[in-house]
Design an enzyme around this catalytic site. Structure first.
Site, PDB file in Angstrom:
ATOM      1  N   ASP A   1      -1.274 -19.003   3.243  1.00 28.20           N
ATOM      2  CA  ASP A   1      -2.316 -19.699   2.560  1.00 28.20           C
ATOM      3  C   ASP A   1      -2.689 -20.771   3.270  1.00 28.20           C
ATOM      4  O   ASP A   1      -4.056 -20.902   3.401  1.00 28.20           O
ATOM      5  CB  ASP A   1      -1.788 -20.090   1.070  1.00 28.20           C
ATOM      6  CG  ASP A   1      -0.440 -20.544   1.385  1.00 28.20           C
ATOM      7  OD1 ASP A   1       0.296 -20.456   2.500  1.00 28.20           O
ATOM      8  OD2 ASP A   1       0.393 -21.098   0.292  1.00 28.20           O
TER       9      ASP A   1
ATOM     10  N   ASP B   1      -5.846  -6.852   5.403  1.00 33.57           N
ATOM     11  CA  ASP B   1      -6.931  -6.179   4.460  1.00 33.57           C
ATOM     12  C   ASP B   1      -7.641  -7.578   4.223  1.00 33.57           C
ATOM     13  O   ASP B   1      -9.017  -7.451   4.520  1.00 33.57           O
ATOM     14  CB  ASP B   1      -6.464  -5.555   3.251  1.00 33.57           C
ATOM     15  CG  ASP B   1      -7.679  -4.402   2.511  1.00 33.57           C
ATOM     16  OD1 ASP B   1      -8.738  -4.638   3.492  1.00 33.57           O
ATOM     17  OD2 ASP B   1      -7.291  -4.245   1.595  1.00 33.57           O
TER      18      ASP B   1
ATOM     19  N   TYR C   1       0.855  -1.191  -0.092  1.00 30.51           N
ATOM     20  CA  TYR C   1       0.108   0.018  -0.042  1.00 30.51           C
ATOM     21  C   TYR C   1       0.970   1.186  -0.020  1.00 30.51           C
ATOM     22  O   TYR C   1       0.094   2.373   0.194  1.00 30.51           O
ATOM     23  CB  TYR C   1      -0.941   0.081   1.293  1.00 30.51           C
ATOM     24  CG  TYR C   1      -2.262  -0.909   0.959  1.00 30.51           C
ATOM     25  CD1 TYR C   1      -2.047  -2.296   0.968  1.00 30.51           C
ATOM     26  CD2 TYR C   1      -3.428  -0.688   0.915  1.00 30.51           C
ATOM     27  CE1 TYR C   1      -2.962  -3.467   0.828  1.00 30.51           C
ATOM     28  CE2 TYR C   1      -4.359  -1.507   0.836  1.00 30.51           C
ATOM     29  CZ  TYR C   1      -3.972  -2.914   0.816  1.00 30.51           C
ATOM     30  OH  TYR C   1      -5.141  -3.758   0.707  1.00 30.51           O
TER      31      TYR C   1
ATOM     32  N   LYS D   1       4.028 -14.823   4.279  1.00 31.97           N
ATOM     33  CA  LYS D   1       4.719 -15.661   3.059  1.00 31.97           C
ATOM     34  C   LYS D   1       6.160 -15.405   2.976  1.00 31.97           C
ATOM     35  O   LYS D   1       6.532 -15.276   1.963  1.00 31.97           O
ATOM     36  CB  LYS D   1       3.857 -14.979   2.096  1.00 31.97           C
ATOM     37  CG  LYS D   1       3.935 -15.804   0.854  1.00 31.97           C
ATOM     38  CD  LYS D   1       2.830 -17.023   0.660  1.00 31.97           C
ATOM     39  CE  LYS D   1       3.026 -18.003  -0.393  1.00 31.97           C
ATOM     40  NZ  LYS D   1       2.448 -19.373  -0.341  1.00 31.97           N
TER      41      LYS D   1
END
Ligand code: NAD
Length: 336
Positions: free
Chosen positions: A207, A231, A126, A173
């Site tokens: 995930d 988010d 962002y 991740k």
């Protein structure tokens, strides 16, 4: 009781409807307040402002330190940076806090969900640093700084300690984004080991983590995420407890705090008086706790829990037929 000065940003779409309902509930519960109402979003442009986040709105939040905000629509095209991204970056509102809990009488596939998402709010993807390398090839830069990673990790552990939460799970991740997510993890691990070893801590690849949240949300407590993951995880978790109409949020910085629901401006139902104001009212309750009006906060929480528990006055998203004002009136009538 001290009179508070609070900036009120009605916003766009359903924003004016849900913030008006919130204002009525807070005042009926006994909040002594002077509202400073100012525009942001598409409505600011319609009112003749040059930016979706007018300077006077920003200055008022800086001056009064607390704001409650309806959702805003960022006009597509026109080169405007999102109001929310601007607010978070300009006021350094580095921590987004989103409690997600099962509510009385709102039937979903899950029971006993009680999660808090702590989202880093100022960097990651962002940061808005995008480039066209050559025609047909574009990049978006994911930024992670040690200071911001340390700051959000410390915030999450401090929050967990104050709120008597048992565990922090970092969703990451780092197996792929070794430097950025790797730094995020390294900082969280360090804060855990050096400052809060008493709080349980785990790291889960996002995930698989999302699958585990869907399988058994009760195994999680506080979810610590970088910006984009936070988010996405917020909306996913909202789905566990009845949708976006019941998830509040706070954006916290060192010098200011802006409270707002997780949901957007819902243009599909705007202006029809049917939006659920509960998420905005719950954000108002978070704001009351922030300004140390805990008694009023508790009064409102007990009132909306009672309304939901009776199950007679529910908005459409929760399976009822009540409108925005009717739902707010029901809460006001249950205030003790
Ligand atoms: P949205 O949250 O506005 O709506 C998603 C769905 O949930 C819609 O079907 C909507 O009707 C429903 N919904 C949302 N809030 C509700 C409520 N309080 N009561 C009943 N139903 C509700 O998401 P979107 O459609 O993706 O976004 C619409 C606009 O909002 C976009 O311009 C987006 O950029 C903006 N947005 C703003 C914020 C913010 O200001 N904080 C956050 C998210 C999206």
């Amino acid at each position: 009781m001290a009179k508070h000065t609070i900036v009120m940003i009605p916003g766009d779409g359903i924003g004016p409807e849900v913030t008006a309902a919130t204002r009525r509930v807070l005042e009926a519960a006994g909040l002594s307040v002077e509202w400073v109402e100012l525009p942001a979003g598409a409505s600011a442009i319609q009112q003749g402002c040059e930016n979706v986040l007018p300077q006077r709105t920003l200055a008022a939040i800086e001056a009064h330190k607390v704001a409650i905000k309806g959702p805003v629509t960022t006009p597509v095209g026109g080169g405007f940076t999102s109001v929310n991204v601007q607010l978070r970056q300009k006021l350094n509102l580095y921590a987004a806090v989103r409690p997600v809990r099962s509510m009385p009488n709102i039937r979903t596939r899950y029971e006993n969900v009680d999660l808090v998402i702590v989202r880093e709010n100022t960097e990651g993807l962002y940061s808005g640093i995008e480039n066209e390398v050559t025609p047909g090839v574009v990049t978006s830069l994911k930024v992670a700084t040690e200071s911001a990673c340390m700051r959000i990790a410390r915030y999450a552990f401090r929050y967990a300690t104050r709120r008597h939460r048992r565990k922090i799970t970092v969703l990451h991740k780092a197996n792929i984004m070794k430097l950025t997510d790797g730094l995020f993890l390294k900082c969280a691990r360090r804060i855990h080991e050096e400052e809060y070893p008493n709080i349980e801590y785990e790291e889960v690849i996002i995930d698989a983590g999302l699958m585990k949240i869907i399988q058994d949300p009760a195994r999680f407590d506080v979810l610590l995420c970088e910006n984009l993951y936070g988010d996405l995880v917020s909306d996913l978790c909202a789905g566990l407890v009845g949708g976006l109409g019941v998830v509040p949020g706070a954006n916290i910085g060192e010098h200011a705090a802006v409270f707002e629901a997780v949901h957007g401006s819902a243009p599909d139902i705007a202006g029809r008086g049917i939006a659920n104001p509960l998420a905005c009212i719950m954000s108002g309750v978070m704001m009351l706790n922030h300004i140390h009006e805990e008694t009023i906060a508790r009064r409102i929480k007990e009132a909306y829990d009672a309304v939901l528990g009776e199950g007679k006055t529910l908005t459409r998203d929760l399976g009822g037929t009540a409108g925005t004002s009717e739902f707010a009136d029901a809460i006001i009538s249950r205030l003790r």
